[in-house]
Write an enzyme that holds these catalytic residues in place. Structure first.
Site, PDB file in Angstrom:
ATOM      1  N   LEU A 190      29.842  41.908  13.986  1.00 51.90           N
ATOM      2  CA  LEU A 190      28.754  41.618  14.916  1.00 51.90           C
ATOM      3  C   LEU A 190      28.389  40.148  14.850  1.00 51.90           C
ATOM      4  CD1 LEU A 190      26.493  44.678  13.955  1.00 51.90           C
ATOM      5  CD2 LEU A 190      28.369  44.617  15.627  1.00 51.90           C
ATOM      6  N   GLY A 201      25.869  40.969  11.586  1.00 47.42           N
ATOM      7  CA  GLY A 201      26.160  42.023  10.614  1.00 47.42           C
ATOM      8  C   GLY A 201      25.829  41.621   9.190  1.00 47.42           C
ATOM      9  N   GLU A 214      37.109  34.192   8.584  1.00 43.02           N
ATOM     10  CA  GLU A 214      38.328  34.176   9.391  1.00 43.02           C
ATOM     11  C   GLU A 214      39.181  32.947   9.099  1.00 43.02           C
ATOM     12  OE1 GLU A 214      35.571  35.015  12.638  1.00 43.02           O
ATOM     13  OE2 GLU A 214      37.209  36.086  13.606  1.00 43.02           O
ATOM     14  N   ASN A 265      23.736  38.965   8.302  1.00 39.54           N
ATOM     15  CA  ASN A 265      22.424  38.333   8.083  1.00 39.54           C
ATOM     16  C   ASN A 265      21.222  39.059   8.644  1.00 39.54           C
ATOM     17  OD1 ASN A 265      23.528  35.887   6.846  1.00 39.54           O
ATOM     18  ND2 ASN A 265      24.411  35.545   8.877  1.00 39.54           N
ATOM     19  N   ASP A 307      44.729  37.198  17.148  1.00 39.01           N
ATOM     20  CA  ASP A 307      43.554  38.009  16.878  1.00 39.01           C
ATOM     21  C   ASP A 307      43.804  39.472  17.244  1.00 39.01           C
ATOM     22  OD1 ASP A 307      41.228  37.368  15.668  1.00 39.01           O
ATOM     23  OD2 ASP A 307      40.043  37.276  17.507  1.00 39.01           O
TER      24      ASP A 307
HETATM   25  P1  AMP Z   1      28.900  34.484  14.554  1.00 44.12           P
HETATM   26  O1  AMP Z   1      29.530  34.543  15.924  1.00 44.12           O
HETATM   27  O2  AMP Z   1      29.560  35.395  13.562  1.00 44.12           O
HETATM   28  O3  AMP Z   1      28.724  33.091  14.035  1.00 44.12           O
HETATM   29  O4  AMP Z   1      27.408  35.085  14.737  1.00 44.12           O
HETATM   30  C1  AMP Z   1      26.482  34.471  15.575  1.00 44.12           C
HETATM   31  C2  AMP Z   1      25.305  35.396  15.741  1.00 44.12           C
HETATM   32  O5  AMP Z   1      24.745  35.695  14.463  1.00 44.12           O
HETATM   33  C3  AMP Z   1      24.163  34.835  16.589  1.00 44.12           C
HETATM   34  O6  AMP Z   1      23.730  35.814  17.521  1.00 44.12           O
HETATM   35  C4  AMP Z   1      23.075  34.571  15.579  1.00 44.12           C
HETATM   36  O7  AMP Z   1      21.814  34.741  16.131  1.00 44.12           O
HETATM   37  C5  AMP Z   1      23.352  35.662  14.561  1.00 44.12           C
HETATM   38  N1  AMP Z   1      22.702  35.355  13.293  1.00 44.12           N
HETATM   39  C6  AMP Z   1      23.035  34.432  12.370  1.00 44.12           C
HETATM   40  N2  AMP Z   1      22.148  34.447  11.352  1.00 44.12           N
HETATM   41  C7  AMP Z   1      21.242  35.410  11.644  1.00 44.12           C
HETATM   42  C8  AMP Z   1      20.062  35.936  10.999  1.00 44.12           C
HETATM   43  N3  AMP Z   1      19.643  35.454   9.825  1.00 44.12           N
HETATM   44  N4  AMP Z   1      19.383  36.926  11.618  1.00 44.12           N
HETATM   45  C9  AMP Z   1      19.800  37.408  12.795  1.00 44.12           C
HETATM   46  N5  AMP Z   1      20.882  36.981  13.445  1.00 44.12           N
HETATM   47  C10 AMP Z   1      21.585  35.994  12.884  1.00 44.12           C
END
Ligand code: AMP
Length: 342
Positions: free
Chosen positions: A154, A277, A329, A279, A93
């Site tokens: 994010l 980022g 990824e 969603n 990574d």
């Molecule tokens: P990841 O580590 O990329 O899977 O991202 C996880 C993060 O994305 C968590 O904090 C979730 O709350 C956030 N997340 C996923 N979907 C949404 C959404 N529709 N709105 C806000 N946050 C989201």
């Protein structure tokens, strides 16, 4: 089916540790963007088709610390024992950030802290930043080698990367993924003296501090919730702690975007990716609202729209285009593995 790896073929292949095979791997690594400016300090951060035993030896010591206490090399050894003839590909990574110039990766500590202990900024989320950089350049029709951008990964973990000429020139995570942005449960940047103060005056030991900063801080520490969806929901229903957490997180992120805009010599794009980022329109809006001084303007409707692939959410008059680019990824790792193992 470009990504279906034929395990039977791999297993029956002779162990290939010839200089030619190693050279082939290095060449593939370079072609795929795993450039290394300091071969003497390489420590195996390039993917290569060498066997598990070799990888176990070349793993950077930091890898042991980031895998939730489970030494990464243990997994490699176990795989090598079970399938001794199967090549293993390690996709670090950190690889994508090996192009950072010294001014970006070096901490202002006495030199021996780096030369003797390898303490420097390594950066993480490289696979994602690499993939998303390529997709964003393609979306904008800019040759990757000329592309300047600020990429914001994010998710639960979060990092920002400065992209110049298509490669990483700075990134917000450091020796470990704790540095930089406010994350789900990690604090991101803080004054290191906070650590020594808590040890000296409040009885914390190293383990407790590790847990405090990595697992109890960030959104969880500020708002009582690590999940961005919940924090946004609570903020919308008037929870002051949740609102404050969003302010701290978006303020920190906006500062990084400003800094990296300078680092890359004027970004041609700001790119959002990963869980939050991709969603979270409300969180993106909170960050973009703070970037007015850079001439950034977004289209509120485009920001809210749910679109599957890479898409633009900035207004036509925005000084810097703003994109949302889904990361993947797993697919990026599968691609690299296929390139190296076939
Ligand atoms: P990841 O580590 O990329 O899977 O991202 C996880 C993060 O994305 C968590 O904090 C979730 O709350 C956030 N997340 C996923 N979907 C949404 C959404 N529709 N709105 C806000 N946050 C989201």
């Amino acid at each position: 089916k470009p990504f279906s790896i034929d395990l039977g073929r791999l297993r029956s292949r002779e162990k290939d540790r010839s200089p030619a095979a190693v050279e082939r791997a290095d060449r593939a690594g370079e072609e795929l963007g795993f450039v290394d400016r300091e071969p003497g300090k390489r420590r195996g951060r390039k993917p290569s088709p060498r066997t598990g035993q070799v990888h176990a030896k070349v793993l950077p010591p930091v890898a042991d610390e980031i895998a939730d206490g489970e030494p990464v090399s243990g997994w490699l050894r176990a795989m090598a024992e079970r399938w001794p003839d199967m090549p293993q590909v390690v996709v670090f990574d950190t690889s994508f950030h090996q192009t950072m110039p010294r001014e970006a990766w070096q901490y202002a500590l006495p030199d021996e802290v780096y030369t003797e202990h390898g303490i420097r900024r390594y950066g993480f989320h490289g696979t994602s930043h690499d993939l998303v950089t390529g997709l964003a350049a393609e979306h904008l029709g800019i040759p990757r080698g000329e592309f300047r951008a600020v990429v914001l990964h994010l998710g639960n973990g979060a990092s920002a990367t400065a992209i110049r000429d298509g490669v990483s020139v700075d990134t917000s995570m450091g020796y470990t993924p704790l540095a930089g942005l406010v994350m789900g449960t990690r604090s991101g940047d803080l004054d290191p003296s906070v650590v020594t103060h808590l040890m000296r005056n409040h009885g914390y030991d190293a383990e407790e501090l590790d847990t405090l900063m990595n697992r109890r801080s960030g959104l969880l520490g500020l708002a009582g919730e690590a999940d961005m969806r919940q924090v946004l929901e609570n903020a919308a229903s008037g929870d002051g702690r949740a609102r404050n957490a969003l302010d701290v997180a978006s303020y920190r992120l906006a500062k990084y975007v400003g800094g990296y805009h300078v680092a890359v010599g004027g970004a041609q794009a700001i790119v959002f990716t990963a869980g939050i980022g991709e969603n979270s329109a409300p969180f993106r809006a909170r960050v973009l609202d703070r970037l007015e001084a850079l001439g950034v303007a977004y289209d509120a409707e485009a920001n809210r729209a749910r679109v599957a692939g890479p898409h633009t959410i900035s207004a036509p008059e925005s000084a810097i285009p703003v994109l949302v680019v889904p990361t993947d990824e797993e697919q990026a790792i599968a691609r690299l593995t296929w390139e190296l193992a076939r």
